[in-house]
Enzyme design. Structure first.
Site, mmCIF file in Angstrom:
data_model
loop_
_atom_site.group_PDB
_atom_site.id
_atom_site.type_symbol
_atom_site.label_atom_id
_atom_site.label_comp_id
_atom_site.label_asym_id
_atom_site.label_seq_id
_atom_site.Cartn_x
_atom_site.Cartn_y
_atom_site.Cartn_z
ATOM 1 N N GLY A 34 0.850 -1.175 0.000
ATOM 2 C CA GLY A 34 0.000 0.000 0.000
ATOM 3 C C GLY A 34 0.887 1.225 0.000
ATOM 4 C CG PHE A 35 3.943 3.690 -1.947
ATOM 5 C CD1 PHE A 35 4.764 3.160 -0.959
ATOM 6 C CD2 PHE A 35 4.392 4.786 -2.662
ATOM 7 C CE1 PHE A 35 6.009 3.712 -0.693
ATOM 8 C CE2 PHE A 35 5.637 5.349 -2.406
ATOM 9 C CZ PHE A 35 6.449 4.810 -1.419
ATOM 10 N N GLY A 37 -1.178 7.585 1.319
ATOM 11 C CA GLY A 37 -0.608 8.483 2.312
ATOM 12 C C GLY A 37 0.152 7.765 3.406
ATOM 13 C CE LYS A 145 -8.505 3.886 10.794
ATOM 14 N NZ LYS A 145 -9.184 5.032 10.136
ATOM 15 C CB THR A 212 -7.133 6.928 6.437
ATOM 16 O OG1 THR A 212 -5.961 6.115 6.269
ATOM 17 C CG2 THR A 212 -7.355 7.177 7.920
ATOM 18 C CD GLU A 215 -9.891 1.468 6.787
ATOM 19 O OE1 GLU A 215 -10.141 0.764 7.788
ATOM 20 O OE2 GLU A 215 -8.761 1.547 6.273
ATOM 21 C CG HIS A 219 -16.157 3.877 12.128
ATOM 22 N ND1 HIS A 219 -16.332 2.746 12.896
ATOM 23 C CD2 HIS A 219 -14.958 3.724 11.521
ATOM 24 C CE1 HIS A 219 -15.279 1.957 12.775
ATOM 25 N NE2 HIS A 219 -14.432 2.531 11.942
#
EC number: 2.6.1.121
Length: 352
Positions: A34-35, A37, A145, A212, A215, A219
C-alpha cells in the site's frame, strides 16, 4: 493467540544494538504494501533508520524491489507523478496482481507492514491468506481498526502458526499505541471500570489519506463499509462540504475492545472509542488520549490519562508503533514463535 515454539532456538542471538552513527550490517528488510498516504509516510519514517531498510513496496498497479534499499524520495515522486511504483526506474514492475507477484518473486523480505485500506472488511484477511498459501515465512504487521476485521485475523491464527508467520494485528495508533498504553495503565488497578479512547486527527487535504477517510466515514450514522467504499471522490467531497471538513465519530467499532478483552484486562463493552477528524486543517481538533478508570486494591477509584502530543501526526502515531511491533515480531520469529499477537500482548521495540 496461538503460538508455535521451536525448542532449538529458545536462546536466540539478540537483535543488534548499534551505537549512534554506526552502520548495521544486517538491517531488518522491510516491505510496505500500500503506497497511499500511510505507505508514503512509512517510507519516510524508515529512511533514517539503521536497524530497518525498505526493500519492497507495492500499490494497486505495480511493485518495486531493491535489495540495497528503495530510495524513498524517488519512490514517492514516481508514485505521485505516474500513479504506480511499477514505473520506478530499475526497481519497478507493473502488475495487476502486485502483492501476489511480489511475494512469489521470493526476494528476501523479513517483514511487511500492511499499509492497506481494509475495504472491503475482508480484504486484510485475504492478503494474509495469500502469504499463507505462498509458503512465505516472516512477520506481518497491520494497523487495522475494526473489531470484526481483527476477529477475522483471529480465525486465521492456527493457519498463520502452521505457515511459520508471526502476525501482529491492530498495531497502529488506535488500535495499537493507545491500546498498549491502556494495558500498561491498567496495572495500577485491581478492577478496570472503563477504557475511553478519544482521538483528534488533523490533515491538510483528505485526498492524501483517501482510504483512511473512507474507513472513518464508514463509522458515521447511516454509513457502513460497503457504502463508504462505493463513494466516489466527488461524493466524499460533498459530504465533507456539508460538515465543513469535520468528521465526528462516536462509539466506533474499534478493535481496542476485543484486544483488551483477549489480554484479560477488561470486558469489551467497557471500552469506547471516538474522535474528531478535521480533513482541512493539519492542526488536531482535540488532543488524542486514553483514559483508564479503575479501583485500586485500597478501594480508591482513579483515572490514568495518557495524552499524545498535539505535534505528532496521525502518520507518526501509526507508522512508528507499526515498525516497533514489526521489530518485536522479528525477535519472536527468530525464536521460532509464530502465530497471532495483538498490540495489547507484546511490547513494541524501538527502531533505531
Amino acid at each position: 493467540m496461538s503460538v508455535s515454539i521451536n525448542p532449538t532456538s529458545l536462546h536466540p542471538q539478540p537483535l543488534s544494538h548499534q551505537g549512534r552513527g554506526e552502520e548495521n550490517p544486517n538491517p531488518i528488510r522491510v516491505g510496505v504494501l500500500g503506497f497511499g498516504g500511510l505507505g508514503q509516510a512509512a517510507a519516510r519514517v524508515l529512511a533514517p533508520k539503521r536497524e530497518m531498510i525498505l526493500v519492497a513496496a507495492a500499490d494497486q498497479k505495480g511493485y518495486a524491489y531493491a535489495a540495497a534499499g528503495l530510495d524513498p524520495d524517488a519512490s514517492i515522486a514516481t508514485y505521485q507523478a505516474q500513479g504506480s511504483l511499477g514505473y520506478l526506474e530499475s526497481a519497478g514492475t507493473l502488475s495487476s496482481q502486485s502483492i501476489q507477484d511480489l511475494i512469489e518473486q521470493a526476494n528476501p523480505v523479513d517483514g511487511y507492514f500492511l499499509a492497506l485500506p481494509n475495504l472491503p472488511n475482508t480484504f486484510m484477511a485475504s492478503v494474509a491468506q495469500q502469504f499463507i498459501q505462498s509458503g512465505w515465512r516472516g512477520v506481518l504487521v497491520d494497523a487495522m481498526k475494526r473489531t470484526s476485521a481483527v476477529q477475522q485475523m483471529l480465525a486465521l491464527s492456527e493457519e498463520l502458526q502452521a505457515a511459520g508467520i508471526t502476525y501482529m494485528t491492530g498495531c497502529g495508533a488506535t488500535p495499537g499505541l493507545l491500546t498498549a498504553a491502556a494495558a500498561l495503565a491498567a496495572q495500577s488497578y485491581s478492577e478496570i471500570h472503563s477504557v475511553k479512547i478519544t482521538f483528534g486527527v488533523g490533515i491538510a487535504n483528505w485526498e492524501a489519506y483517501r482510504a483512511t477517510i473512507r474507513e472513518d466515514i464508514a463509522h458515521l450514522p447511516g454509513y457502513d463499509v460497503e457504502r463508504a467504499r462505493g463513494m466516489s471522490d466527488r461524493e466524499v467531497e460533498a459530504l465533507l462540504d456539508e460538515t465543513n471538513g469535520i468528521l465526528t465519530l462516536e462509539n466506533m467499532e474499534h478493535a481496542d475492545d476485543v484486544m483488551l478483552e483477549l489480554a484479560g484486562i477488561v470486558e469489551r463493552d467497557r471500552v469506547t472509542v471516538g474522535g474528531v477528524v478535521d480533513t482541512r486543517n493539519p492542526k488536531k481538533p482535540l488532543s488524542t488520549n486514553v483514559q483508564v478508570t479503575g479501583r485500586t486494591f485500597e478501594g480508591k477509584i482513579s483515572t490514568h490519562t495518557f495524552t499524545l502530543g498535539d505535534e505528532t501526526s496521525m502518520a507518526a502515531n501509526v507508522c512508528g508503533p507499526a515498525f516497533g511491533y514489526l521489530k518485536a515480531g522479528v525477535a519472536l520469529h527468530r525464536r521460532g514463535i509464530y502465530g497471532l499477537f495483538t498490540a495489547a500482548e507484546v511490547m513494541p521495540q524501538f527502531v533505531k
